[in-house]
Write an enzyme that holds these catalytic residues in place. Structure first.
Site, mmCIF file in Angstrom:
data_model
loop_
_atom_site.group_PDB
_atom_site.id
_atom_site.type_symbol
_atom_site.label_atom_id
_atom_site.label_comp_id
_atom_site.label_asym_id
_atom_site.label_seq_id
_atom_site.Cartn_x
_atom_site.Cartn_y
_atom_site.Cartn_z
ATOM 1 C CB THR A 174 -0.814 0.097 1.215
ATOM 2 O OG1 THR A 174 0.062 0.096 2.388
ATOM 3 C CG2 THR A 174 -1.685 -0.969 1.457
ATOM 4 C CE LYS A 175 3.040 1.648 4.608
ATOM 5 N NZ LYS A 175 3.758 0.890 5.421
#
Ligand SMILES: *Cc1c(COP(=O)(O)O)cnc(C)c1O
Length: 383
Positions: A187-188
């Protein structure tokens, strides 16, 4: 994560596509799957982009933080100051070694980064590190934190999981403190699936971290393959926190795309700021950070759970960054941290709502989310 038909817009998404597929296919064809030339290239390019002399790629952001704690020799009886409004990783790698995480407050409802004054108040003779987390990609006050760290001789660790390649007045985020830790979780902003990176000001400290990443063996597999030698010594304890060549190949592609991805995040953030009738933390800051999270602050009295349910029904996924660590049962029970009040965190944390923000979002998606928030707020407040 965007394949779930329930969501029209997800909180996060990755930009992986044909270029990453090609890069991964090349790795598979080479049949060299772990710790090889792509990982070295990723380390060199990431370090160069940060303006750091070198970097060590690892298997996760948590591994990066764990290696920081190990390299600093943090152990039983020691204390590590970290913001409570943070992912639990820095606290857990501290607690894992019998040290105590000491939770600090944040600065204000407008700036959710750790409060340097509170950090300084919490310092004791047992304090062995201070963790600065760059919430949502907005750098903590590194000037102040570095001054405190130097005045007290306590190392400063930057949890830069949200902040790859972010300029600050004191230098690129991650390179200002003694050790900088990055995450490349799915998700980064820069996503390799699982992965991380460590940088350190002291080359000897970074060398120790590099050794510990792979059991502190005095020669690695690559070297033994090259020289045909089988012998090695183990002069210290380490772990296996090696990244794969597959994730490093993805990382190299993602690193090259970070600027373009950030422009898209900027556009979405701009639409939220124009359209949302809610206070948006960090809005007043002149710097834009990494634009990792779009967080809004709900007015007192709005039921966040209900609003989230309304948004779910409209196809808008939301999240909460973060449930404060000092409230988790483990830390509450074992470290007694509820005895000390964290007034700003206590006030702000229950009202934070993370809205969708990623580089696949169109302007229309952002407008859709803004409309959904208005509708949801009306419904959630009326009840
Ligand atoms: C994601 C994250 C971590 C942990 O990184 P992983 O790669 O998931 O292990 C640590 N700190 C913060 C602030 C994070 O957002």
């Amino acid at each position: 994560m965007n394949s779930d038909p329930r969501w029209k817009v997800t909180v996060a998404d990755t930009t992986v596509g044909p270029e990453e597929t090609e890069a991964v296919t090349e790795v598979l064809a080479s049949r060299w799957l772990s710790l090889g030339r792509r990982t070295r290239a990723f380390e060199e390019e990431f370090a160069a982009a940060l303006g750091a002399p070198d970097a060590v790629a690892v298997s996760s952001g948590t591994a990066a933080l764990h290696l920081a704690v190990l390299a600093l020799g943090i152990g039983p009886g020691d204390e590590v100051i970290t913001p409570s409004l943070n992912f639990v990783a820095s606290a857990e790698v501290t607690a894992l070694h019998g040290a105590r995480p000491v939770f600090a407050d944040i600065r204000s409802p407008d700036d959710l980064t750790v409060d340097p004054y509170d950090v300084e108040r919490l310092i004791t003779p047992r304090t062995k590190a201070i963790v600065a987390m760059h919430y949502g990609g907005y750098p903590a006050d590194l000037d102040a934190l570095r001054a405190i760290s130097r005045a007290h001789g306590i190392p400063l660790i930057e949890d830069a999981a949200h902040a790859p390649l972010v300029p600050t007045p004191s230098g690129t985020a991650g390179t200002v403190g003694d050790i900088g830790c990055f995450s490349f979780f799915a998700t980064k902003n820069l996503a390799t699936g699982e992965g991380g990176m460590v940088v350190a000001r002291d080359p000897e400290l970074l060398a120790r971290i590099r050794a510990m990443r792979s059991h502190c063996l005095t020669s690695d597999t690559t070297e033994r393959m090259r020289t045909g030698g089988a012998g090695y010594d183990v002069p210290a304890v380490g772990l296996n926190y090696r990244p794969t060549e597959l994730s490093s190949a993805i990382g190299l592609v993602q690193l090259g795309r970070l600027g373009r991805d950030r422009a898209r995040r900027r556009a979405v953030t701009g639409i939220y700021r124009k359209r949302l009738d809610l206070p948006i933390p960090f809005e007043a800051r002149p710097d834009e950070g990494a634009l990792h999270l779009a967080v809004a602050l709900l007015p007192p009295g709005v039921d966040r759970g209900e609003l989230r349910a309304e948004l779910n029904a409209l196809g808008v996924q939301t999240s909460v960054h973060y449930p404060p660590s000092h409230r988790f049962s483990y830390y509450r029970d074992r470290h007694g941290s509820t005895r000390r009040a964290l007034p700003v965190t206590e006030d702000v944390a229950p009202r934070l709502l993370t809205l969708p923000l990623h580089a696949r979002m169109t302007d229309d998606d952002a407008e859709f989310v803004a409309d959904a928030v208005s509708t949801g707020l009306r419904r959630a407040t009326r009840r």
